[in-house]
Write a protein that holds these residues in place. Structure first.
Motif, mmCIF file in Angstrom:
data_model
loop_
_atom_site.group_PDB
_atom_site.id
_atom_site.type_symbol
_atom_site.label_atom_id
_atom_site.label_comp_id
_atom_site.label_asym_id
_atom_site.label_seq_id
_atom_site.Cartn_x
_atom_site.Cartn_y
_atom_site.Cartn_z
ATOM 1 N N GLU A 1 -36.624 58.281 -20.249
ATOM 2 C CA GLU A 1 -37.258 58.678 -21.509
ATOM 3 C C GLU A 1 -36.863 57.711 -22.630
ATOM 4 O O GLU A 1 -37.702 57.307 -23.449
ATOM 5 C CB GLU A 1 -36.842 60.100 -21.909
ATOM 6 C CG GLU A 1 -37.463 61.200 -21.058
ATOM 7 C CD GLU A 1 -38.913 61.525 -21.439
ATOM 8 O OE1 GLU A 1 -39.571 60.713 -22.139
ATOM 9 O OE2 GLU A 1 -39.392 62.593 -21.022
ATOM 10 N N MET B 1 -38.609 54.387 -22.142
ATOM 11 C CA MET B 1 -40.018 54.466 -22.529
ATOM 12 C C MET B 1 -40.163 54.432 -24.053
ATOM 13 O O MET B 1 -41.104 53.841 -24.574
ATOM 14 C CB MET B 1 -40.672 55.733 -21.963
ATOM 15 C CG MET B 1 -40.910 55.710 -20.474
ATOM 16 S SD MET B 1 -41.799 54.268 -19.822
ATOM 17 C CE MET B 1 -43.404 54.407 -20.594
ATOM 18 N N GLY C 1 -49.252 58.481 -19.856
ATOM 19 C CA GLY C 1 -48.637 59.747 -19.451
ATOM 20 C C GLY C 1 -47.463 60.136 -20.331
ATOM 21 O O GLY C 1 -46.708 61.047 -20.018
ATOM 22 N N PHE C 2 -47.337 59.411 -21.457
ATOM 23 C CA PHE C 2 -46.221 59.693 -22.372
ATOM 24 C C PHE C 2 -46.750 60.088 -23.749
ATOM 25 O O PHE C 2 -47.954 60.169 -23.945
ATOM 26 C CB PHE C 2 -45.276 58.487 -22.446
ATOM 27 C CG PHE C 2 -44.458 58.386 -21.206
ATOM 28 C CD1 PHE C 2 -43.242 59.014 -21.117
ATOM 29 C CD2 PHE C 2 -44.951 57.724 -20.101
ATOM 30 C CE1 PHE C 2 -42.508 58.973 -19.948
ATOM 31 C CE2 PHE C 2 -44.219 57.682 -18.927
ATOM 32 C CZ PHE C 2 -43.004 58.300 -18.850
ATOM 33 N N GLY C 3 -45.811 60.326 -24.650
ATOM 34 C CA GLY C 3 -46.229 60.653 -26.003
ATOM 35 C C GLY C 3 -46.578 62.115 -26.195
ATOM 36 O O GLY C 3 -47.423 62.465 -27.007
ATOM 37 N N ALA C 4 -45.921 62.992 -25.403
ATOM 38 C CA ALA C 4 -46.161 64.426 -25.551
ATOM 39 C C ALA C 4 -45.181 65.060 -26.530
ATOM 40 O O ALA C 4 -45.203 66.263 -26.739
ATOM 41 C CB ALA C 4 -46.057 65.110 -24.195
ATOM 42 N N MET D 1 -41.948 65.074 -26.061
ATOM 43 C CA MET D 1 -40.889 65.710 -25.264
ATOM 44 C C MET D 1 -39.713 64.773 -25.030
ATOM 45 O O MET D 1 -38.683 65.189 -24.508
ATOM 46 C CB MET D 1 -41.440 66.130 -23.890
ATOM 47 C CG MET D 1 -42.504 67.205 -23.930
ATOM 48 S SD MET D 1 -41.913 68.741 -24.642
ATOM 49 C CE MET D 1 -40.706 69.190 -23.395
ATOM 50 N N GLY D 2 -39.888 63.495 -25.385
ATOM 51 C CA GLY D 2 -38.906 62.479 -25.014
ATOM 52 C C GLY D 2 -37.501 62.735 -25.537
ATOM 53 O O GLY D 2 -36.578 62.935 -24.749
ATOM 54 N N ASN E 1 -35.946 65.968 -24.475
ATOM 55 C CA ASN E 1 -35.642 65.901 -23.046
ATOM 56 C C ASN E 1 -34.362 65.095 -22.785
ATOM 57 O O ASN E 1 -33.577 65.422 -21.899
ATOM 58 C CB ASN E 1 -36.837 65.266 -22.324
ATOM 59 C CG ASN E 1 -36.917 65.685 -20.879
ATOM 60 O OD1 ASN E 1 -36.180 66.565 -20.443
ATOM 61 N ND2 ASN E 1 -37.809 65.059 -20.143
ATOM 62 N N ARG F 1 -31.516 67.391 -23.748
ATOM 63 C CA ARG F 1 -31.348 68.460 -22.768
ATOM 64 C C ARG F 1 -30.572 67.983 -21.530
ATOM 65 O O ARG F 1 -29.843 68.742 -20.914
ATOM 66 C CB ARG F 1 -32.732 68.965 -22.349
ATOM 67 C CG ARG F 1 -32.713 70.159 -21.416
ATOM 68 C CD ARG F 1 -34.113 70.575 -20.979
ATOM 69 N NE ARG F 1 -34.959 70.989 -22.075
ATOM 70 C CZ ARG F 1 -36.178 70.500 -22.323
ATOM 71 N NH1 ARG F 1 -36.711 69.578 -21.550
ATOM 72 N NH2 ARG F 1 -36.883 70.946 -23.345
#
Lengths: 118, 143
Positions: B51, B54, B107-110, B112-113, B116, B119
């Motif tokens: 993450e 990215m 598939g990125f940019g939600a 959540m990086g 996440n 976490r």
């Protein structure tokens, strides 16, 4: 459920990992957003996705996804296939929609491979 | 010797180099597995590293990753040069994203990086200076 049975159930084509068709899977996670896979997928799950680039395979490798099923008749890109071969990760391609593919797997008793918050 | 460094390696990441995005974290994963860490720990470290990698590829000009392993800790430090983050508190919220359509196609940019990464970390620090860059310090306890 064995990967070979999943292949039949989803009318899928095996792209890589033909040597792993006897592997058994209990869980399925479906997502097009790789961050969701990284956040929620459980290790060893199958990933059902429409994202065909190399990031799908890297994400699967990092999150320890056991196999990827591309849906809607999509095929993974060349560099994704190359990396999956290196990592011995099974890639399958199914002509079904995400809903139909997941529905068939659910109906056969596979469980959610996604730890989403309640 | 609790702080004895068992392994150290520095990696570089180029911004916008989407074709190589993920190579640093897959190397980190292989190294940690080779050292013999518990698979659960290796997976957490690999997810956090990926993450973070990215984020550098998507938002920064370039970045450096330093992997430092001691008997008790995995430390992944990332420093990038680039636009930085204007509001860290906002960026840490799940779902908040400044991603472009190109990043979403990957598939990125939600949004959540960063949550996440946090976490999956036992210790997590983030500092950023607008127009200069961002620094992340990720620590995962070996046990």
């Amino acid at each position: 459920m064995k990967l070979t049975e999943i292949k039949e159930l989803l009318d899928a084509e095996v792209i890589t990992g033909a040597n792993r068709l006897e592997d058994d899977f209990q869980e399925v996670c479906s997502a097009d957003l790789m961050s969701d896979v990284l956040a929620f997928a459980t290790p060893g799950t199958i990933l059902v996705t429409g994202l065909t680039n190399v990031q799908s395979v890297i994400t699967a490798h990092v999150a320890e996804v056991g196999a990827i099923i591309y849906i809607r008749g999509k095929h993974p890109e060349e560099d994704a296939i190359k990396l999956a071969k290196q990592k011995n990760l099974p890639l399958l391609a199914s002509p079904l929609s995400m809903f139909e593919a997941c529905g068939r797997l659910y109906a056969k008793g596979l469980k959610s491979g996604s730890n989403t918050p309640k | 010797m609790e702080d004895e460094v068992l392994f150290f390696q520095e990696f570089s990441i180029m911004g916008k180099d989407f074709s190589n995005a993920g190579t640093v974290s897959t190397q980190i994963k292989a190294i940690l597995k080779e050292i013999g860490f518990d698979p659960v720990i290796v997976r957490r470290a690999a997810i956090a590293a990926y993450e973070a990698e990215m984020n550098v590829v998507m938002y920064a000009d370039r970045g450096v990753v330093r992997l430092r392993v001691t008997p008790h800790k995995i430390n992944i430090e990332l420093e990038d040069e680039g636009q930085g983050i204007e509001d860290i508190e906002l960026a840490m919220q799940e779902g908040y994203s400044t991603a472009t359509p190109e990043m979403r196609e990957m598939g990125f940019g939600a949004g959540m990086g960063l949550p996440n990464i946090k976490r999956n970390s036992d210790e997590f620090e983030i500092t950023s200076e607008r127009g200069k860059g961002t620094r992340l310090n990720i620590v995962i306890n070996a046990r």
